[in-house]
Design a protein around this motif. Structure first.
Motif, PDB file in Angstrom:
ATOM      1  N   GLY A  43       0.778  -1.237   0.000  1.00 33.81           N
ATOM      2  CA  GLY A  43       0.000   0.000   0.000  1.00 33.81           C
ATOM      3  C   GLY A  43       0.807   1.284   0.000  1.00 33.81           C
ATOM      4  O   GLY A  43       0.238   2.370   0.064  1.00 33.81           O
ATOM      5  N   ILE A  44       2.124   1.191  -0.074  1.00 31.98           N
ATOM      6  CA  ILE A  44       2.953   2.392  -0.143  1.00 31.98           C
ATOM      7  C   ILE A  44       2.770   3.023  -1.523  1.00 31.98           C
ATOM      8  O   ILE A  44       2.883   2.343  -2.549  1.00 31.98           O
ATOM      9  CB  ILE A  44       4.437   2.062   0.113  1.00 31.98           C
ATOM     10  N   LYS A  45       2.474   4.309  -1.513  1.00 28.77           N
ATOM     11  CA  LYS A  45       2.231   5.030  -2.768  1.00 28.77           C
ATOM     12  C   LYS A  45       3.442   5.902  -3.093  1.00 28.77           C
ATOM     13  O   LYS A  45       3.826   6.772  -2.319  1.00 28.77           O
ATOM     14  CB  LYS A  45       0.982   5.906  -2.663  1.00 28.77           C
ATOM     15  N   LEU A  46       4.040   5.641  -4.256  1.00 29.96           N
ATOM     16  CA  LEU A  46       5.188   6.399  -4.743  1.00 29.96           C
ATOM     17  C   LEU A  46       4.792   7.149  -6.005  1.00 29.96           C
ATOM     18  O   LEU A  46       3.839   6.766  -6.691  1.00 29.96           O
ATOM     19  CB  LEU A  46       6.354   5.456  -5.052  1.00 29.96           C
ATOM     20  N   PHE A  47       5.532   8.203  -6.315  1.00 29.77           N
ATOM     21  CA  PHE A  47       5.296   8.926  -7.565  1.00 29.77           C
ATOM     22  C   PHE A  47       6.600   9.512  -8.094  1.00 29.77           C
ATOM     23  O   PHE A  47       7.565   9.690  -7.340  1.00 29.77           O
ATOM     24  CB  PHE A  47       4.252  10.033  -7.388  1.00 29.77           C
ATOM     25  N   THR A  48       6.590   9.784  -9.373  1.00 34.35           N
ATOM     26  CA  THR A  48       7.676  10.506 -10.022  1.00 34.35           C
ATOM     27  C   THR A  48       7.045  11.598 -10.862  1.00 34.35           C
ATOM     28  O   THR A  48       6.176  11.320 -11.702  1.00 34.35           O
ATOM     29  CB  THR A  48       8.519   9.577 -10.926  1.00 34.35           C
ATOM     30  N   TYR A  49       7.463  12.810 -10.606  1.00 32.96           N
ATOM     31  CA  TYR A  49       6.992  13.974 -11.360  1.00 32.96           C
ATOM     32  C   TYR A  49       8.163  14.471 -12.185  1.00 32.96           C
ATOM     33  O   TYR A  49       9.243  14.732 -11.649  1.00 32.96           O
ATOM     34  CB  TYR A  49       6.501  15.059 -10.410  1.00 32.96           C
ATOM     35  N   LYS A  50       7.968  14.555 -13.503  1.00 29.35           N
ATOM     36  CA  LYS A  50       9.011  15.050 -14.399  1.00 29.35           C
ATOM     37  C   LYS A  50       8.479  16.260 -15.144  1.00 29.35           C
ATOM     38  O   LYS A  50       7.320  16.265 -15.583  1.00 29.35           O
ATOM     39  CB  LYS A  50       9.423  13.977 -15.408  1.00 29.35           C
ATOM     40  N   ALA A  51       9.329  17.243 -15.290  1.00 28.01           N
ATOM     41  CA  ALA A  51       8.956  18.447 -16.016  1.00 28.01           C
ATOM     42  C   ALA A  51      10.136  18.873 -16.869  1.00 28.01           C
ATOM     43  O   ALA A  51      11.292  18.641 -16.513  1.00 28.01           O
ATOM     44  CB  ALA A  51       8.587  19.560 -15.046  1.00 28.01           C
ATOM     45  N   LYS A  52       9.830  19.480 -17.990  1.00 27.60           N
ATOM     46  CA  LYS A  52      10.897  20.011 -18.831  1.00 27.60           C
ATOM     47  C   LYS A  52      10.384  21.208 -19.600  1.00 27.60           C
ATOM     48  O   LYS A  52       9.187  21.345 -19.844  1.00 27.60           O
ATOM     49  CB  LYS A  52      11.462  18.958 -19.768  1.00 27.60           C
ATOM     50  N   LEU A  53      11.323  22.044 -19.939  1.00 25.44           N
ATOM     51  CA  LEU A  53      10.990  23.164 -20.806  1.00 25.44           C
ATOM     52  C   LEU A  53      10.988  22.636 -22.224  1.00 25.44           C
ATOM     53  O   LEU A  53      11.902  21.905 -22.629  1.00 25.44           O
ATOM     54  CB  LEU A  53      12.023  24.288 -20.679  1.00 25.44           C
ATOM     55  N   ALA A  54       9.971  22.970 -22.948  1.00 23.18           N
ATOM     56  CA  ALA A  54       9.872  22.524 -24.339  1.00 23.18           C
ATOM     57  C   ALA A  54      10.907  23.270 -25.175  1.00 23.18           C
ATOM     58  O   ALA A  54      11.088  24.470 -25.022  1.00 23.18           O
ATOM     59  CB  ALA A  54       8.473  22.794 -24.868  1.00 23.18           C
ATOM     60  N   THR A  55      11.578  22.534 -26.009  1.00 18.10           N
ATOM     61  CA  THR A  55      12.509  23.158 -26.938  1.00 18.10           C
ATOM     62  C   THR A  55      11.750  23.570 -28.185  1.00 18.10           C
ATOM     63  O   THR A  55      10.565  23.270 -28.337  1.00 18.10           O
ATOM     64  CB  THR A  55      13.627  22.168 -27.328  1.00 18.10           C
ATOM     65  N   TYR A 123      15.783  16.605  -8.444  1.00 25.63           N
ATOM     66  CA  TYR A 123      16.819  16.939  -9.416  1.00 25.63           C
ATOM     67  C   TYR A 123      16.247  18.035 -10.309  1.00 25.63           C
ATOM     68  O   TYR A 123      15.273  17.800 -11.021  1.00 25.63           O
ATOM     69  CB  TYR A 123      17.165  15.683 -10.241  1.00 25.63           C
ATOM     70  N   VAL A 124      16.821  19.224 -10.233  1.00 23.06           N
ATOM     71  CA  VAL A 124      16.323  20.334 -11.041  1.00 23.06           C
ATOM     72  C   VAL A 124      17.497  20.986 -11.747  1.00 23.06           C
ATOM     73  O   VAL A 124      18.473  21.392 -11.109  1.00 23.06           O
ATOM     74  CB  VAL A 124      15.583  21.391 -10.180  1.00 23.06           C
ATOM     75  N   GLU A 125      17.405  21.048 -13.054  1.00 20.48           N
ATOM     76  CA  GLU A 125      18.375  21.753 -13.896  1.00 20.48           C
ATOM     77  C   GLU A 125      17.660  22.875 -14.601  1.00 20.48           C
ATOM     78  O   GLU A 125      16.454  23.067 -14.435  1.00 20.48           O
ATOM     79  CB  GLU A 125      18.963  20.789 -14.938  1.00 20.48           C
ATOM     80  N   MET A 126      18.384  23.572 -15.441  1.00 23.41           N
ATOM     81  CA  MET A 126      17.831  24.732 -16.130  1.00 23.41           C
ATOM     82  C   MET A 126      16.617  24.395 -16.996  1.00 23.41           C
ATOM     83  O   MET A 126      15.684  25.179 -17.096  1.00 23.41           O
ATOM     84  CB  MET A 126      18.920  25.377 -17.007  1.00 23.41           C
ATOM     85  N   ASP A 127      16.596  23.220 -17.595  1.00 21.15           N
ATOM     86  CA  ASP A 127      15.523  22.921 -18.548  1.00 21.15           C
ATOM     87  C   ASP A 127      14.725  21.664 -18.224  1.00 21.15           C
ATOM     88  O   ASP A 127      13.818  21.303 -18.947  1.00 21.15           O
ATOM     89  CB  ASP A 127      16.099  22.801 -19.954  1.00 21.15           C
ATOM     90  N   ALA A 129      13.422  18.780 -14.775  1.00 20.75           N
ATOM     91  CA  ALA A 129      13.367  18.490 -13.344  1.00 20.75           C
ATOM     92  C   ALA A 129      12.717  17.138 -13.120  1.00 20.75           C
ATOM     93  O   ALA A 129      11.920  16.675 -13.942  1.00 20.75           O
ATOM     94  CB  ALA A 129      12.565  19.575 -12.624  1.00 20.75           C
ATOM     95  N   GLU A 130      13.070  16.519 -12.014  1.00 24.76           N
ATOM     96  CA  GLU A 130      12.431  15.276 -11.602  1.00 24.76           C
ATOM     97  C   GLU A 130      12.341  15.272 -10.084  1.00 24.76           C
ATOM     98  O   GLU A 130      13.324  15.548  -9.395  1.00 24.76           O
ATOM     99  CB  GLU A 130      13.235  14.067 -12.072  1.00 24.76           C
ATOM    100  N   ILE A 131      11.148  15.004  -9.587  1.00 28.13           N
ATOM    101  CA  ILE A 131      10.926  14.891  -8.153  1.00 28.13           C
ATOM    102  C   ILE A 131      10.264  13.545  -7.898  1.00 28.13           C
ATOM    103  O   ILE A 131       9.260  13.219  -8.507  1.00 28.13           O
ATOM    104  CB  ILE A 131      10.025  16.032  -7.626  1.00 28.13           C
ATOM    105  N   ARG A 132      10.889  12.777  -7.001  1.00 30.63           N
ATOM    106  CA  ARG A 132      10.306  11.501  -6.597  1.00 30.63           C
ATOM    107  C   ARG A 132       9.822  11.651  -5.174  1.00 30.63           C
ATOM    108  O   ARG A 132      10.464  12.309  -4.359  1.00 30.63           O
ATOM    109  CB  ARG A 132      11.351  10.380  -6.692  1.00 30.63           C
ATOM    110  N   GLY A 133       8.673  11.056  -4.875  1.00 31.59           N
ATOM    111  CA  GLY A 133       8.137  11.194  -3.538  1.00 31.59           C
ATOM    112  C   GLY A 133       7.322   9.993  -3.104  1.00 31.59           C
ATOM    113  O   GLY A 133       7.000   9.111  -3.903  1.00 31.59           O
ATOM    114  N   GLU A 134       7.022   9.979  -1.799  1.00 28.99           N
ATOM    115  CA  GLU A 134       6.193   8.941  -1.204  1.00 28.99           C
ATOM    116  C   GLU A 134       5.051   9.623  -0.466  1.00 28.99           C
ATOM    117  O   GLU A 134       5.269  10.549   0.317  1.00 28.99           O
ATOM    118  CB  GLU A 134       7.008   8.105  -0.221  1.00 28.99           C
TER     119      GLU A 134
END
Length: 149
Positions: A43-55, A123-127, A129-134
């Motif tokens: 029942g542990i809920k994990l997620f990964t959120y990824k974002a990027k700037l569109a080229t 992990y966030v760079e200029m263009d 990002a990735e955030i993992r969480g529980e």
């Protein structure tokens, strides 16, 4: 004395403006994100959120535009990129805020973490990002149905 008062008030007004939340319109049409979920057997809920700037290649160009207009658009994208590089530090701070806002809105809209979450990795760079969480809450039967295992 009055001049000093005006200067202090002006500085306070400027600092209040700079502390305002990021405007999502700042990244309109430039922001792509994904949200993936994983529910473990216990029942542990994990997620990964990824974002990027569109080229420039991520942003669709209408097929009905003449070739010259498409070339000009590419040049404008390059010029915009060069200007953005000059303002990189300020842009990076705004990007951090936008990623946080994007994650917050995504979790609210999906209803995935009802009781909040703990950030496991960021992990966030200029263009990009990735955030993992529980999630702080365990998976319900509705979560298993909606998000799978």
């Amino acid at each position: 004395m009055f001049k000093h008062y005006l200067i202090v008030c002006s500085l306070m007004a400027l600092s209040a403006c700079s502390a305002s939340p990021p405007d999502p319109k700042e990244f309109a049409g430039q922001f792509r994100d994904t949200f993936s979920t994983e529910i473990k057997g216990d029942g542990i809920k994990l997620f990964t959120y990824k974002a990027k700037l569109a080229t420039a290649t991520d942003r669709p160009l209408p097929d009905d535009q003449p070739h010259d207009q498409r070339i000009n658009r590419r040049k404008q994208d390059l010029q915009s990129y060069l200007i953005e590089q000059r303002n990189a530090e300020q842009r990076l701070e705004l990007w951090h805020q936008q990623v946080d806002l994007g994650l917050q809105k995504t979790i609210e809209m999906s209803g995935y973490c009802q009781a909040g979450f703990v950030e496991l990795n960021r992990y966030v760079e200029m263009d990009r990002a990735e955030i993992r969480g529980e999630c702080n809450d365990g998976a319900t039967q509705e979560d298993f149905t909606k998000f799978g295992r």
